[in-house]
Design a protein around this motif. Structure first.
Motif, PDB file in Angstrom:
ATOM      1  N   ARG A   4       0.848  -1.198   0.000  1.00 26.04           N
ATOM      2  CA  ARG A   4       0.000   0.000   0.000  1.00 26.04           C
ATOM      3  C   ARG A   4       0.872   1.232   0.000  1.00 26.04           C
ATOM      4  O   ARG A   4       1.984   1.251   0.527  1.00 26.04           O
ATOM      5  CB  ARG A   4      -0.965  -0.033   1.177  1.00 26.04           C
ATOM      6  CG  ARG A   4      -0.526   0.580   2.503  1.00 26.04           C
ATOM      7  CD  ARG A   4       0.680  -0.052   3.135  1.00 26.04           C
ATOM      8  NE  ARG A   4       0.845   0.264   4.546  1.00 26.04           N
ATOM      9  CZ  ARG A   4       1.509   1.313   5.034  1.00 26.04           C
ATOM     10  NH1 ARG A   4       2.094   2.176   4.222  1.00 26.04           N
ATOM     11  NH2 ARG A   4       1.601   1.503   6.336  1.00 26.04           N
TER      12      ARG A   4
ATOM     13  N   ALA B  71       0.424   5.040   1.332  1.00 18.94           N
ATOM     14  CA  ALA B  71      -0.509   5.646   2.291  1.00 18.94           C
ATOM     15  C   ALA B  71      -0.160   7.103   2.595  1.00 18.94           C
ATOM     16  O   ALA B  71       0.197   7.452   3.710  1.00 18.94           O
ATOM     17  CB  ALA B  71      -0.502   4.817   3.575  1.00 18.94           C
ATOM     18  N   PRO B  72      -0.257   7.962   1.600  1.00 18.26           N
ATOM     19  CA  PRO B  72       0.139   9.352   1.839  1.00 18.26           C
ATOM     20  C   PRO B  72      -0.879  10.116   2.689  1.00 18.26           C
ATOM     21  O   PRO B  72      -2.067   9.819   2.651  1.00 18.26           O
ATOM     22  CB  PRO B  72       0.165   9.939   0.418  1.00 18.26           C
ATOM     23  CG  PRO B  72      -0.827   9.136  -0.343  1.00 18.26           C
ATOM     24  CD  PRO B  72      -0.744   7.742   0.223  1.00 18.26           C
ATOM     25  N   SER B  73      -0.367  11.082   3.428  1.00 11.26           N
ATOM     26  CA  SER B  73      -1.241  12.026   4.127  1.00 11.26           C
ATOM     27  C   SER B  73      -1.442  13.215   3.196  1.00 11.26           C
ATOM     28  O   SER B  73      -0.472  13.783   2.721  1.00 11.26           O
ATOM     29  CB  SER B  73      -0.576  12.499   5.422  1.00 11.26           C
ATOM     30  OG  SER B  73      -0.226  11.391   6.198  1.00 11.26           O
TER      31      SER B  73
ATOM     32  N   GLU C  83      -4.443   8.926   3.963  1.00 11.99           N
ATOM     33  CA  GLU C  83      -4.455   9.023   5.428  1.00 11.99           C
ATOM     34  C   GLU C  83      -4.806  10.446   5.838  1.00 11.99           C
ATOM     35  O   GLU C  83      -3.941  11.265   6.154  1.00 11.99           O
ATOM     36  CB  GLU C  83      -3.115   8.545   5.982  1.00 11.99           C
ATOM     37  CG  GLU C  83      -2.834   7.115   5.515  1.00 11.99           C
ATOM     38  CD  GLU C  83      -1.968   6.300   6.446  1.00 11.99           C
ATOM     39  OE1 GLU C  83      -1.023   6.865   7.024  1.00 11.99           O
ATOM     40  OE2 GLU C  83      -2.240   5.095   6.590  1.00 11.99           O
TER      41      GLU C  83
ATOM     42  N   TYR D 128      -2.624   8.439  14.284  1.00 12.57           N
ATOM     43  CA  TYR D 128      -1.995   7.787  13.131  1.00 12.57           C
ATOM     44  C   TYR D 128      -1.627   6.328  13.397  1.00 12.57           C
ATOM     45  O   TYR D 128      -1.965   5.437  12.614  1.00 12.57           O
ATOM     46  CB  TYR D 128      -0.756   8.598  12.693  1.00 12.57           C
ATOM     47  CG  TYR D 128       0.244   7.762  11.937  1.00 12.57           C
ATOM     48  CD1 TYR D 128      -0.045   7.326  10.635  1.00 12.57           C
ATOM     49  CD2 TYR D 128       1.427   7.349  12.533  1.00 12.57           C
ATOM     50  CE1 TYR D 128       0.839   6.512   9.962  1.00 12.57           C
ATOM     51  CE2 TYR D 128       2.318   6.530  11.852  1.00 12.57           C
ATOM     52  CZ  TYR D 128       2.026   6.114  10.576  1.00 12.57           C
ATOM     53  OH  TYR D 128       2.888   5.305   9.913  1.00 12.57           O
TER      54      TYR D 128
ATOM     55  N   HIS E 206       9.343   6.581   9.534  1.00 10.29           N
ATOM     56  CA  HIS E 206       8.361   5.808  10.304  1.00 10.29           C
ATOM     57  C   HIS E 206       8.972   4.607  11.008  1.00 10.29           C
ATOM     58  O   HIS E 206       8.254   3.844  11.649  1.00 10.29           O
ATOM     59  CB  HIS E 206       7.222   5.340   9.391  1.00 10.29           C
ATOM     60  CG  HIS E 206       6.311   6.460   8.986  1.00 10.29           C
ATOM     61  ND1 HIS E 206       5.490   7.108   9.867  1.00 10.29           N
ATOM     62  CD2 HIS E 206       6.126   7.079   7.791  1.00 10.29           C
ATOM     63  CE1 HIS E 206       4.819   8.063   9.253  1.00 10.29           C
ATOM     64  NE2 HIS E 206       5.192   8.072   7.989  1.00 10.29           N
TER      65      HIS E 206
ATOM     66  N   ARG F 238       7.724   2.041   3.187  1.00  9.71           N
ATOM     67  CA  ARG F 238       7.469   3.461   3.483  1.00  9.71           C
ATOM     68  C   ARG F 238       8.769   4.149   3.862  1.00  9.71           C
ATOM     69  O   ARG F 238       9.813   3.510   4.010  1.00  9.71           O
ATOM     70  CB  ARG F 238       6.440   3.583   4.607  1.00  9.71           C
ATOM     71  CG  ARG F 238       6.895   2.952   5.906  1.00  9.71           C
ATOM     72  CD  ARG F 238       5.787   3.021   6.959  1.00  9.71           C
ATOM     73  NE  ARG F 238       6.135   2.227   8.139  1.00  9.71           N
ATOM     74  CZ  ARG F 238       5.276   1.904   9.086  1.00  9.71           C
ATOM     75  NH1 ARG F 238       4.019   2.293   9.003  1.00  9.71           N
ATOM     76  NH2 ARG F 238       5.658   1.192  10.125  1.00  9.71           N
TER      77      ARG F 238
ATOM     78  N   VAL G 169      -3.379   3.388  11.149  1.00 14.06           N
ATOM     79  CA  VAL G 169      -2.517   2.727  10.176  1.00 14.06           C
ATOM     80  C   VAL G 169      -2.501   1.213  10.389  1.00 14.06           C
ATOM     81  O   VAL G 169      -2.554   0.437   9.430  1.00 14.06           O
ATOM     82  CB  VAL G 169      -1.107   3.376  10.199  1.00 14.06           C
ATOM     83  CG1 VAL G 169      -0.192   2.716  11.205  1.00 14.06           C
ATOM     84  CG2 VAL G 169      -0.471   3.350   8.849  1.00 14.06           C
TER      85      VAL G 169
END
Ligand code: GLU
Length: 466
Positions: free
Chosen positions: A5, A7-9, A41, A180, A202, A198, A184
């Motif tokens: 995946r 998963a950008p904010s 996200e 978050y 993180h 990612r 997530v």
């Protein structure tokens, strides 16, 4: 089945770092015959914007990074996060916390003064609090106090963190929204994500996320934390270094094929190979070959790659892009085989679509200045005579096409008994402003009669005024 995946904010544009992460996720899922999910996200309601969501979708679309599921918006899943949080509370793996901001601040100050790592001290951990009346309480995850979290990262190798290092993280804010780290992992779990690829910003969240996943009874995915991208000065890539937004590269005349090729090589390699077709990328890509160290963004290299693609992609693709660019800058042009020839010729000499469009503007628009070197060499007093003769002959030419123009130029060389260069080059500089163009008869034919005549007169005036 393998599932990755991205998963950008949506708190800004899709930048090159994000695009590279997306590409790695996409490549891995394609390689493994798996699936790729796009997850937005957007739980940070204050910082998320519609425009950023659109920028992410546009960027993915332009780069042709298609997804099998999504876009899935976290804001549509708040109920699901609530259930997961409730499950943790019911199991005794999470608890309400009533510590005030002031208490937490002074705790932090004391810890800092004692040179300790600031962390929550577990004050409410065993109090079995419940919200009463109006006041909402935050909920914290009860991190295990013993043992350690160990995982093998595809990029960083084995990572082990003692649970004593990890404090009890807030998983639900006092307004009831999930944080978050909670959303997530619920998503990774529900969406059956097998590989989390990612940014390595993180990596410190991962042991905490693993603990929460375990508490929810989920299987942990594999992880690949990709090092960041630096600017050419060794500092973290930012706007200071020029374009960081993927769509800015589109605006600047880069090709998506080139951006992908550049990004895949930024932090991953396959021997010395620089140019990869998408099929080759998919075939050779491996998470374990991602570099451990940060990579530096190099615009010159990107330009070089772009130039390679400008030269090698089918001409019709490039023609279409140049036409789009001309429309964008409000320049009218004629399509057709002459136009294609010009584009084909110029694509060997420029590095972006915009440069290409700029270098052929003289066909469709008047120019203000001559290239100084070209003018110095070709627009000299000896050129007045051949230019004058051409002006005369071309003004009388009825059929404005390549063949008859060619004939006129030849006649002029015979009449004046000089070689082709002494006629053709002044003419070229006069009508194009520079010393490079496709064959001069074709060029003049394309520029058209009115403009050609005007430009020759102007060149004669220019020489006479010097
Ligand atoms: N939304 C996070 C970000 O944009 C990424 C979360 C993740 O990949 O786990 O930084």
């Amino acid at each position: 089945m393998i599932k990755t995946r991205f998963a950008p904010s949506p708190t800004g544009v899709l930048h090159v770092g994000g695009a590279r992460t997306a590409l790695f996720c996409w490549l891995y899922s394609k390689k493994m015959g798996g699936k790729f999910v796009l997850r937005i996200e957007d739980t940070d309601l204050e910082r998320s914007t519609e425009a950023s969501v659109q920028a992410i979708l546009d960027g993915m679309d332009w780069l042709n990074l298609d997804y099998d599921e999504g876009p899935i918006f976290q804001t549509h899943r708040f109920d699901r996060y609530k259930t997961a949080i409730q499950q943790l509370v019911d199991q005794g793996d999470a608890y309400y916390c009533s510590c005030s901001k002031q208490r937490l601040e002074s705790l932090r100050e004391t810890q800092m003064a004692n040179k300790e790592k600031p962390r929550y001290d577990g004050c409410c951990r065993e109090l079995s609090l419940h919200p009463e009346g109006e006041k909402e309480l935050v909920i914290r995850f009860k991190n295990p106090q013993q043992g350690e979290v160990v995982f093998t990262d595809h990029v960083k190798g084995e990572i082990s963190v003692s649970n004593q290092e990890l404090d009890d993280l807030i998983i639900q804010r006092s307004d009831g929204s999930p944080t978050y780290n909670l959303s997530v992992i619920v998503d990774d779990m529900d969406m059956n994500i097998t590989h989390v690829v990612r940014g390595d910003d993180h990596v410190n969240n991962t042991p905490r996320q693993i603990n929460i996943l375990k508490a929810l009874g989920a299987k942990c995915p594999e992880y690949a934390h990709v090092p960041m991208i630096l600017g050419d000065d060794g500092k973290r890539l930012s706007k200071r270094h020029g374009a960081v937004s993927v769509m800015q590269y589109f605006d600047d005349g880069y090709l998506p094929e080139a951006i992908l090729n550049y990004l895949v090589r930024l932090g991953w390699s396959h021997g010395d190979q620089e140019l990869f077709s998408i099929e080759e990328m998919i075939e050779y890509f491996s998470l374990d070959d991602i570099n451990r160290s940060a990579s530096s963004f190099n615009t010159d290299k990107l330009k070089w790659i772009n130039q390679q693609y400008l030269m090698s992609l089918p001409l019709t693709n490039i023609v279409k892009l140049v036409e789009q660019r001309l429309v964008k800058i409000n320049v009218e042009h004629q399509s057709g085989s002459d136009f294609e020839n010009i584009v084909d010729l110029y694509r060997q000499r420029v590095s972006t679509v915009n440069e290409l469009a700029d270098s052929i503007l003289y066909y469709f628009q008047d120019f203000d200045e001559y290239d100084s070197k070209a003018a110095k060499k070709a627009l000299k007093s000896v050129a007045i005579e051949p230019l004058g003769l051409l002006l005369d002959k071309l003004s009388n030419l009825e059929f404005w096409e390549k063949g008859s123009i060619h004939q006129v130029i030849e006649e002029a060389t015979h009449e004046l008994d000089i070689n082709m260069g002494k006629v053709g080059q002044p003419l070229r500089v006069a009508v194009t402003g520079g010393s490079f163009s496709p064959p001069i008869d074709e060029t003049v034919a394309m520029i058209g009669k009115t403009r050609t005549i005007e430009r020759i007169s102007r060149a004669i005036d220019y020489i006479s005024s010097k």
